[in-house]
Enzyme design. Structure first.
Site, PDB file in Angstrom:
ATOM      1  N   GLY A  15      48.909  46.068  64.253  1.00 20.75           N
ATOM      2  CA  GLY A  15      47.596  45.408  64.151  1.00 20.75           C
ATOM      3  C   GLY A  15      47.764  43.901  64.027  1.00 20.75           C
ATOM      4  O   GLY A  15      48.685  43.436  63.366  1.00 20.75           O
ATOM      5  N   ARG A  25      54.557  29.949  66.246  1.00 22.67           N
ATOM      6  CA  ARG A  25      54.742  28.500  66.413  1.00 22.67           C
ATOM      7  C   ARG A  25      55.992  28.017  65.679  1.00 22.67           C
ATOM      8  O   ARG A  25      56.802  27.245  66.227  1.00 22.67           O
ATOM      9  CB  ARG A  25      53.502  27.779  65.882  1.00 22.67           C
ATOM     10  N   VAL A  27      58.608  29.803  64.789  1.00 18.13           N
ATOM     11  CA  VAL A  27      59.816  30.355  65.424  1.00 18.13           C
ATOM     12  C   VAL A  27      60.155  29.535  66.670  1.00 18.13           C
ATOM     13  O   VAL A  27      61.301  29.121  66.881  1.00 18.13           O
ATOM     14  CB  VAL A  27      59.597  31.849  65.799  1.00 18.13           C
ATOM     15  N   ARG A  76      50.394  48.723  70.018  1.00 13.21           N
ATOM     16  CA  ARG A  76      51.185  49.798  69.421  1.00 13.21           C
ATOM     17  C   ARG A  76      51.847  50.512  70.594  1.00 13.21           C
ATOM     18  O   ARG A  76      51.192  50.794  71.598  1.00 13.21           O
ATOM     19  CB  ARG A  76      50.284  50.712  68.607  1.00 13.21           C
ATOM     20  N   CYS A  77      53.130  50.742  70.494  1.00 14.11           N
ATOM     21  CA  CYS A  77      53.894  51.250  71.635  1.00 14.11           C
ATOM     22  C   CYS A  77      54.636  52.527  71.244  1.00 14.11           C
ATOM     23  O   CYS A  77      55.773  52.475  70.767  1.00 14.11           O
ATOM     24  CB  CYS A  77      54.882  50.165  72.094  1.00 14.11           C
ATOM     25  N   ASP A 107      55.539  47.614  58.629  1.00 15.00           N
ATOM     26  CA  ASP A 107      56.660  48.537  58.443  1.00 15.00           C
ATOM     27  C   ASP A 107      57.042  49.278  59.725  1.00 15.00           C
ATOM     28  O   ASP A 107      58.229  49.475  59.994  1.00 15.00           O
ATOM     29  CB  ASP A 107      56.294  49.593  57.383  1.00 15.00           C
ATOM     30  N   GLY A 108      56.045  49.719  60.491  1.00 19.31           N
ATOM     31  CA  GLY A 108      56.335  50.428  61.745  1.00 19.31           C
ATOM     32  C   GLY A 108      57.141  49.533  62.676  1.00 19.31           C
ATOM     33  O   GLY A 108      58.172  49.945  63.225  1.00 19.31           O
ATOM     34  N   THR A 129      50.532  41.625  58.277  1.00 18.10           N
ATOM     35  CA  THR A 129      49.508  42.672  58.360  1.00 18.10           C
ATOM     36  C   THR A 129      48.477  42.375  57.288  1.00 18.10           C
ATOM     37  O   THR A 129      48.843  41.945  56.188  1.00 18.10           O
ATOM     38  CB  THR A 129      50.089  44.093  58.137  1.00 18.10           C
ATOM     39  N   ASP A 131      47.027  44.380  55.544  1.00 20.61           N
ATOM     40  CA  ASP A 131      46.990  45.438  54.523  1.00 20.61           C
ATOM     41  C   ASP A 131      47.758  45.111  53.239  1.00 20.61           C
ATOM     42  O   ASP A 131      47.526  45.750  52.215  1.00 20.61           O
ATOM     43  CB  ASP A 131      47.558  46.747  55.098  1.00 20.61           C
ATOM     44  N   ASP A 133      50.756  45.921  52.595  1.00 23.73           N
ATOM     45  CA  ASP A 133      51.340  47.227  52.235  1.00 23.73           C
ATOM     46  C   ASP A 133      52.851  47.264  52.410  1.00 23.73           C
ATOM     47  O   ASP A 133      53.428  48.337  52.564  1.00 23.73           O
ATOM     48  CB  ASP A 133      50.690  48.335  53.085  1.00 23.73           C
ATOM     49  N   MET A 173      39.287  47.733  54.949  1.00 27.06           N
ATOM     50  CA  MET A 173      40.501  48.271  55.575  1.00 27.06           C
ATOM     51  C   MET A 173      41.669  48.327  54.589  1.00 27.06           C
ATOM     52  O   MET A 173      41.533  47.966  53.422  1.00 27.06           O
ATOM     53  CB  MET A 173      40.876  47.419  56.778  1.00 27.06           C
ATOM     54  N   ARG A 175      44.452  50.776  55.547  1.00 32.85           N
ATOM     55  CA  ARG A 175      45.168  52.009  55.896  1.00 32.85           C
ATOM     56  C   ARG A 175      45.406  52.845  54.631  1.00 32.85           C
ATOM     57  O   ARG A 175      44.448  53.295  54.038  1.00 32.85           O
ATOM     58  CB  ARG A 175      46.484  51.677  56.597  1.00 32.85           C
ATOM     59  N   GLU A 226      39.450  52.197  52.763  1.00 36.67           N
ATOM     60  CA  GLU A 226      39.343  53.221  53.813  1.00 36.67           C
ATOM     61  C   GLU A 226      40.303  54.383  53.556  1.00 36.67           C
ATOM     62  O   GLU A 226      40.038  55.507  53.962  1.00 36.67           O
ATOM     63  CB  GLU A 226      39.597  52.629  55.199  1.00 36.67           C
ATOM     64  N   ARG A 253      23.126  51.661  49.726  1.00 34.68           N
ATOM     65  CA  ARG A 253      23.412  51.446  51.149  1.00 34.68           C
ATOM     66  C   ARG A 253      24.909  51.297  51.336  1.00 34.68           C
ATOM     67  O   ARG A 253      25.588  50.737  50.466  1.00 34.68           O
ATOM     68  CB  ARG A 253      22.746  50.158  51.643  1.00 34.68           C
ATOM     69  N   VAL A 260      36.112  43.007  61.662  1.00 33.78           N
ATOM     70  CA  VAL A 260      35.842  41.608  61.324  1.00 33.78           C
ATOM     71  C   VAL A 260      36.920  41.105  60.345  1.00 33.78           C
ATOM     72  O   VAL A 260      37.271  39.917  60.322  1.00 33.78           O
ATOM     73  CB  VAL A 260      34.414  41.461  60.735  1.00 33.78           C
TER      74      VAL A 260
HETATM   75  P1  ADP Z   1      52.812  48.084  61.804  1.00 34.02           P
HETATM   76  O1  ADP Z   1      53.981  47.376  62.355  1.00 34.02           O
HETATM   77  O2  ADP Z   1      51.671  47.177  61.496  1.00 34.02           O
HETATM   78  O3  ADP Z   1      53.178  49.007  60.656  1.00 34.02           O
HETATM   79  P2  ADP Z   1      52.601  50.405  63.523  1.00 34.02           P
HETATM   80  O4  ADP Z   1      52.991  51.372  62.449  1.00 34.02           O
HETATM   81  O5  ADP Z   1      51.482  50.776  64.426  1.00 34.02           O
HETATM   82  O6  ADP Z   1      52.196  48.983  62.953  1.00 34.02           O
HETATM   83  O7  ADP Z   1      53.919  50.117  64.379  1.00 34.02           O
HETATM   84  C1  ADP Z   1      53.897  49.174  65.432  1.00 34.02           C
HETATM   85  C2  ADP Z   1      54.857  49.582  66.498  1.00 34.02           C
HETATM   86  O8  ADP Z   1      56.201  49.621  65.970  1.00 34.02           O
HETATM   87  C3  ADP Z   1      54.669  50.999  67.055  1.00 34.02           C
HETATM   88  O9  ADP Z   1      53.649  51.082  68.012  1.00 34.02           O
HETATM   89  C4  ADP Z   1      56.014  51.237  67.699  1.00 34.02           C
HETATM   90  O10 ADP Z   1      56.146  50.544  68.904  1.00 34.02           O
HETATM   91  C5  ADP Z   1      56.954  50.603  66.666  1.00 34.02           C
HETATM   92  N1  ADP Z   1      57.412  51.646  65.731  1.00 34.02           N
HETATM   93  C6  ADP Z   1      56.694  52.254  64.764  1.00 34.02           C
HETATM   94  N2  ADP Z   1      57.423  53.193  64.142  1.00 34.02           N
HETATM   95  C7  ADP Z   1      58.626  53.186  64.713  1.00 34.02           C
HETATM   96  C8  ADP Z   1      59.834  53.942  64.529  1.00 34.02           C
HETATM   97  N3  ADP Z   1      59.917  54.887  63.591  1.00 34.02           N
HETATM   98  N4  ADP Z   1      60.884  53.674  65.330  1.00 34.02           N
HETATM   99  C9  ADP Z   1      60.814  52.729  66.271  1.00 34.02           C
HETATM  100  N5  ADP Z   1      59.695  51.985  66.503  1.00 34.02           N
HETATM  101  C10 ADP Z   1      58.623  52.204  65.742  1.00 34.02           C
HETATM  102  O1  F6P Z   2      47.135  47.824  59.753  1.00 29.50           O
HETATM  103  C1  F6P Z   2      46.022  47.003  59.950  1.00 29.50           C
HETATM  104  C2  F6P Z   2      44.783  47.823  60.154  1.00 29.50           C
HETATM  105  O2  F6P Z   2      43.686  46.940  60.345  1.00 29.50           O
HETATM  106  C3  F6P Z   2      44.470  48.836  59.046  1.00 29.50           C
HETATM  107  O3  F6P Z   2      43.871  48.213  57.924  1.00 29.50           O
HETATM  108  C4  F6P Z   2      43.568  49.781  59.763  1.00 29.50           C
HETATM  109  O4  F6P Z   2      43.619  51.062  59.180  1.00 29.50           O
HETATM  110  C5  F6P Z   2      44.142  49.802  61.156  1.00 29.50           C
HETATM  111  O5  F6P Z   2      44.905  48.612  61.308  1.00 29.50           O
HETATM  112  C6  F6P Z   2      43.101  49.866  62.252  1.00 29.50           C
HETATM  113  O6  F6P Z   2      43.755  49.992  63.442  1.00 29.50           O
HETATM  114  P1  F6P Z   2      43.039  49.797  64.861  1.00 29.50           P
HETATM  115  O7  F6P Z   2      42.898  48.332  65.091  1.00 29.50           O
HETATM  116  O8  F6P Z   2      43.993  50.443  65.801  1.00 29.50           O
HETATM  117  O9  F6P Z   2      41.715  50.469  64.783  1.00 29.50           O
END
Ligand code: ADP
Ligand code: F6P
Length: 329
Positions: A15, A25, A27, A76-77, A107-108, A129, A131, A133, A173, A175, A226, A253, A260
């Site tokens: 995200g 910039r 880097v 996201r890939c 972390d991903g 991020t 979050d 987190d 938000m 996550r 959320e 409400r 946003v």
């Molecule tokens: P974030 O980096 O914000 O935690 P995601 O969890 O969506 O966001 O991860 C972003 C991207 O990082 C994924 O779409 C994927 O390309 C890569 N990724 C996530 N998890 C793994 C994993 N276990 N091994 C390798 N690449 C990963």
């Molecule tokens: O990780 C950032 C974040 O905005 C989370 O707070 C939320 O759960 C998620 O991404 C939303 O993802 P997307 O933009 O794919 O709807």
């Protein structure tokens, strides 16, 4: 001249978060300053797999410091999550002549950076991020801007809640992490803050509202992470609002703030941290060091082994939660 041939890549992944551009910039300029080439990789790991890159120069990042989003785009890939994808990424780096990579994300994204590092491409992660987190860093780039956005929105909701003697529930938000809710909740004087880290009951919220109604309070803000509505069968924020209205008699409400929270002009705090972290990442890559994340710990910018960082356990700020609970009466 020793670094003349060295080339690094930079990408933003997951995200988007305000302040990502400030990292890019930093880097780019830090690396060019050291006679390294910089390739901007578009749309995260997806762009790496497709070799969708652009050569960066000093002016490629002009006027980006103050802009939200990411000029490199992000994605996201899923393909990168398995070994075949990472191997394809390694090959792409070799073909593009990339000697090291800065991965800006959560972390991903760091898991991908670790996998690629283990295949011989030194990667450095930078936490970005909204979050907040990431266990290894006190702070993630984007969190402060998102918080300020939420605060501005909730202040507006408070105006109308006050005029109508209503209760406003606001879903934010994060996550699986309650930090946006916690910090925004305390900044906005929420009567209750619902986060995934702390068990709660609607009974307790109703009891607190009834108690404060008894002391003359007439309008209420409740901030809901959320991660709460997504996970524990409690229903949507609209369902919670209906229940609170039925049980307190206070017209309620619900508002879901949504994306946003991900945009906007990065705060000074983001820009300073992003600049310092980007510089630190380049220093590491220049020395051929990879498999590290650059994080903020006790007001210092330091680097840690990626796996060590990923294995750290997040500590929820229970004290702040208790403070919020004690003073929102
Ligand atoms: P974030 O980096 O914000 O935690 P995601 O969890 O969506 O966001 O991860 C972003 C991207 O990082 C994924 O779409 C994927 O390309 C890569 N990724 C996530 N998890 C793994 C994993 N276990 N091994 C390798 N690449 C990963
Ligand atoms: O990780 C950032 C974040 O905005 C989370 O707070 C939320 O759960 C998620 O991404 C939303 O993802 P997307 O933009 O794919 O709807």
């Amino acid at each position: 001249m020793a670094n003349a041939q060295k080339a690094i890549g930079v990408l933003t992944s997951g995200g988007d978060a305000p302040g990502m551009n400030a990292v890019v910039r930093s880097v780019v300029r830090s690396a060019l300053n050291r006679n390294m080439r910089v390739l901007g990789i578009k749309r995260g790991y997806s762009g790496l797999l497709h070799k969708d890159v652009m050569e960066m120069n000093l002016r490629s990042v002009s006027d980006t410091l103050q802009r939200g989003g990411t000029v490199l785009y992000t994605a996201r890939c899923p393909e990168f999550c398995d070994d075949a994808g990472v191997e394809k990424g390694r090959q792409a780096c070799t073909e593009l002549g990339i000697d090291g990579l800065v991965v800006i994300g959560g972390d991903g994204s760091f898991r991908g950076a670790r996998d690629l590092s283990l295949k011989g491409i030194p990667c450095i992660g930078i936490p970005a991020t909204i979050d907040n987190d990431i266990a290894s860093s006190n702070y993630t780039i984007g969190f402060d801007t998102a918080l300020n956005t939420v605060m501005e929105m909730v202040d507006k909701l408070r105006d109308t809640s006050q005029s109508h003697d209503r209760c406003s529930l606001v879903e934010v938000m994060g996550r699986h992490c309650g930090d946006i809710a916690l910090y925004a909740g305390i900044a906005c004087g929420a009567v209750a803050i619902l986060v995934p880290e702390v068990p709660f009951t609607i009974d307790a919220i109703v009891e607190k509202m009834n108690r404060t109604l008894g002391t003359g309070k007439k309008h209420f803000i409740i901030v809901v992470a959320e991660g709460v509505t997504n996970s524990n069968g409690i229903g949507s924020v609209h369902d919670i609002a209906r229940e609170i209205q039925a049980r307190t008699g206070v017209e309620s409400r619900a508002t879901v703030l949504g994306h946003v929270q991900r945009g906007g002009v990065p705060t000074a705090r983001e820009r300073v941290l992003a600049s310092e972290m980007g510089y630190h990442a380049v220093e590491l890559l220049e020395k051929g060091i990879g498999n590290r994340v650059v994080v903020s710990r006790e007001n210092q910018i330091v680097d840690l082994d990626i796996l060590e960082a990923l294995n750290m356990k997040r500590i929820f700020n229970q004290h702040l939660y208790d403070v919020a609970d004690a003073i929102s009466i």
